[in-house]
Design a protein around this motif. Structure first.
Motif, short mmCIF file in Angstrom:
data_model
loop_
_atom_site.label_atom_id
_atom_site.label_comp_id
_atom_site.label_asym_id
_atom_site.label_seq_id
_atom_site.Cartn_x
_atom_site.Cartn_y
_atom_site.Cartn_z
N LEU A 115 -8.29 13.10 -7.29
CA LEU A 115 -9.03 11.87 -7.10
C LEU A 115 -8.86 10.93 -8.29
O LEU A 115 -8.85 9.70 -8.14
CB LEU A 115 -10.52 12.19 -6.88
CG LEU A 115 -11.37 11.14 -6.17
CD1 LEU A 115 -10.74 10.71 -4.86
CD2 LEU A 115 -12.78 11.66 -5.93
N HIS A 116 -8.72 11.51 -9.46
CA HIS A 116 -8.42 10.72 -10.66
C HIS A 116 -7.10 9.99 -10.48
O HIS A 116 -6.97 8.80 -10.81
CB HIS A 116 -8.37 11.65 -11.88
CG HIS A 116 -8.09 10.95 -13.17
ND1 HIS A 116 -6.81 10.72 -13.63
CD2 HIS A 116 -8.93 10.44 -14.12
CE1 HIS A 116 -6.87 10.09 -14.79
NE2 HIS A 116 -8.14 9.91 -15.11
N ARG A 117 -6.11 10.69 -9.94
CA ARG A 117 -4.80 10.06 -9.72
C ARG A 117 -4.86 8.99 -8.64
O ARG A 117 -4.15 7.98 -8.71
CB ARG A 117 -3.77 11.13 -9.38
CG ARG A 117 -3.32 11.92 -10.62
CD ARG A 117 -2.21 12.89 -10.30
NE ARG A 117 -2.71 14.11 -9.68
CZ ARG A 117 -3.20 15.14 -10.37
NH1 ARG A 117 -3.28 15.08 -11.68
NH2 ARG A 117 -3.63 16.21 -9.73
N VAL A 118 -5.71 9.17 -7.65
CA VAL A 118 -5.91 8.13 -6.63
C VAL A 118 -6.43 6.86 -7.29
O VAL A 118 -5.94 5.75 -7.01
CB VAL A 118 -6.90 8.62 -5.54
CG1 VAL A 118 -7.39 7.43 -4.69
CG2 VAL A 118 -6.24 9.65 -4.64
N ALA A 119 -7.40 7.00 -8.15
CA ALA A 119 -7.97 5.83 -8.84
C ALA A 119 -6.91 5.12 -9.65
O ALA A 119 -6.81 3.88 -9.64
CB ALA A 119 -9.12 6.26 -9.74
N HIS A 120 -6.10 5.88 -10.38
CA HIS A 120 -5.07 5.27 -11.21
C HIS A 120 -3.96 4.63 -10.38
O HIS A 120 -3.41 3.60 -10.78
CB HIS A 120 -4.50 6.31 -12.17
CG HIS A 120 -5.33 6.49 -13.39
ND1 HIS A 120 -5.04 5.88 -14.59
CD2 HIS A 120 -6.49 7.18 -13.60
CE1 HIS A 120 -5.96 6.20 -15.49
NE2 HIS A 120 -6.85 6.98 -14.91
N TYR A 125 0.82 -1.21 0.00
CA TYR A 125 0.00 0.00 0.00
C TYR A 125 0.85 1.26 0.00
O TYR A 125 0.42 2.31 -0.48
CB TYR A 125 -0.94 0.01 1.20
CG TYR A 125 -2.19 -0.83 1.04
CD1 TYR A 125 -2.93 -0.78 -0.13
CD2 TYR A 125 -2.63 -1.65 2.08
CE1 TYR A 125 -4.08 -1.54 -0.27
CE2 TYR A 125 -3.79 -2.41 1.94
CZ TYR A 125 -4.50 -2.36 0.77
OH TYR A 125 -5.65 -3.12 0.62
N ALA A 126 2.06 1.17 0.51
CA ALA A 126 2.95 2.34 0.53
C ALA A 126 3.32 2.79 -0.87
O ALA A 126 3.71 3.94 -1.08
CB ALA A 126 4.21 2.02 1.34
N GLU A 127 3.21 1.89 -1.85
CA GLU A 127 3.61 2.23 -3.22
C GLU A 127 2.74 3.32 -3.83
O GLU A 127 3.18 4.01 -4.75
CB GLU A 127 3.55 0.97 -4.10
CG GLU A 127 4.53 -0.11 -3.69
CD GLU A 127 4.37 -1.38 -4.51
OE1 GLU A 127 3.69 -1.33 -5.56
OE2 GLU A 127 4.92 -2.43 -4.10
N THR A 128 1.51 3.48 -3.35
CA THR A 128 0.63 4.48 -3.94
C THR A 128 1.08 5.90 -3.62
O THR A 128 0.58 6.86 -4.21
CB THR A 128 -0.82 4.30 -3.45
OG1 THR A 128 -0.86 4.41 -2.03
CG2 THR A 128 -1.36 2.95 -3.88
N ALA A 129 2.01 6.05 -2.69
CA ALA A 129 2.50 7.39 -2.34
C ALA A 129 3.54 7.89 -3.33
O ALA A 129 3.87 9.07 -3.35
CB ALA A 129 3.11 7.38 -0.95
N LYS A 130 4.05 6.99 -4.19
CA LYS A 130 5.10 7.37 -5.12
C LYS A 130 4.56 8.25 -6.23
O LYS A 130 3.47 8.03 -6.73
CB LYS A 130 5.75 6.11 -5.72
CG LYS A 130 6.43 5.23 -4.66
CD LYS A 130 6.96 3.96 -5.28
CE LYS A 130 7.59 3.06 -4.24
NZ LYS A 130 8.05 1.77 -4.82
N GLY A 154 -2.01 -1.01 9.69
CA GLY A 154 -0.61 -0.63 9.79
C GLY A 154 -0.36 0.81 9.39
O GLY A 154 -1.27 1.51 8.92
N PRO A 155 0.86 1.29 9.52
CA PRO A 155 1.17 2.68 9.23
C PRO A 155 0.97 3.07 7.77
O PRO A 155 0.55 4.20 7.47
CB PRO A 155 2.64 2.82 9.64
CG PRO A 155 3.18 1.42 9.62
CD PRO A 155 2.04 0.55 10.03
N ASN A 156 1.24 2.16 6.86
CA ASN A 156 1.07 2.50 5.44
C ASN A 156 -0.40 2.54 5.04
O ASN A 156 -0.80 3.36 4.21
CB ASN A 156 1.83 1.50 4.57
CG ASN A 156 3.32 1.62 4.75
OD1 ASN A 156 3.86 2.71 4.84
ND2 ASN A 156 4.01 0.49 4.83
N VAL A 157 -1.20 1.65 5.62
CA VAL A 157 -2.64 1.69 5.38
C VAL A 157 -3.22 3.01 5.88
O VAL A 157 -4.00 3.67 5.19
CB VAL A 157 -3.34 0.50 6.07
CG1 VAL A 157 -4.85 0.70 6.10
CG2 VAL A 157 -3.01 -0.80 5.36
#
Length: 274
Positions: free
Chosen positions: A125-130, A94-99, A153-156
């Protein structure tokens, strides 16, 4: 995507031990046989590699131990079992979505890809979906894990907080903010699942969706009276002409996402007019 016989669930381990591991608050495991290179992070990394390449069905403490070239019992010094390991794996990816730049544009005719450059909350929000669409494609095994009880967890927590930030202060209630995120991410999950199922089917059969329809359509046309199903026949023909198949996941992802964002925008606008 691998066809797993059973479905695992997050949050199935011992609550205290899982949370201590997720937040890295557990005591450091003792060194065994002079090994200082084994750690929770290494175990989790190896487990993710196994799941990415072999599917969740192949994941076991023994398989991870083999990948790390250690005895299976060595892992239990760090992680009590598979249930806790899955929680750690999820929290890690899940931490990967922060990149930055996470989430390639699927595209598709009639899509809402223009939202990628939209200003304000809609573009965010479009970028969140992608980002979530791309995450499921990188780690298809995630779609085999039930997450109604997410790993806390912290990343969630960071992911949830960051995604909520995209729609903060736009006129939604707190419950509506949570629901909007569920709609957007749930849509990404559903369409990613369909896309990965199509990929798996093509891999298993050696026949693409387009080839399958080309083989079946002529036979169906000789058996079916189109006048009895006029709408189905007309719409099916139009979709097939555009996509070459009955369902295009990328198009449906983009089109559906744009409609969700339209709905949120209408709700926000209605609040401003009150």
């Amino acid at each position: 995507m691998a066809k797993d016989a059973t479905k695992d669930h997050s949050g199935g381990g011992d609550p205290t031990r899982s949370l201590m591991l997720l937040w890295r608050k557990q005591n450091q495991a003792p060194v065994r046989n002079g090994r200082r290179d084994l750690s929770v992070d290494r175990i989790v990394g190896a487990a993710i590699e196994v799941a990415d390449t072999e599917g969740l069905i192949a994941l076991s403490m023994r398989r991870v131990a083999d990948k790390l070239n250690v005895g299976t019992m060595s892992l239990y010094t760090y992680v009590p079992g598979k249930a806790e390991l899955i929680d750690l794996m999820l929290d890690t990816v899940y931490a990967e979505t922060a990149k930055s730049g996470d989430g390639a544009e699927p595209g598709g005719a009639g899509s809402g890809a223009g939202d990628a450059a939209a200003p304000g909350w809609r573009g965010e929000l479009h970028r969140v979906a992608h980002a979530n669409w791309a995450l499921y494609h990188r780690h298809p095994w995630m779609l085999r894990v039930g997450v109604s009880r997410p790993p806390l967890g912290p990343n969630v927590m960071a992911k949830y907080d960051r995604e909520l930030g995209t729609i903060a202060d736009i006129g939604l209630t707190e419950v509506e903010m949570d629901t909007v995120l569920n709609l957007v991410i749930g849509h990404a999950e559903t369409t990613a699942r369909r896309a990965l199922e199509a990929t798996a089917t093509e891999s298993d059969t050696g026949v693409s969706d387009e080839q399958w329809w080309q083989a079946h359509s002529p036979v169906l046309n000789t058996l079916m009276d189109a006048s009895q199903y006029p709408r189905a026949a007309a719409v099916g023909a139009a979709v097939g002409a555009v996509h070459g198949t009955a369902y295009d996941s990328s198009h449906n992802f983009e089109f559906g996402l744009a409609r969700i964002l339209d709905g949120v925008e209408a709700l926000v606008a209605s609040r401003k007019s009150e």
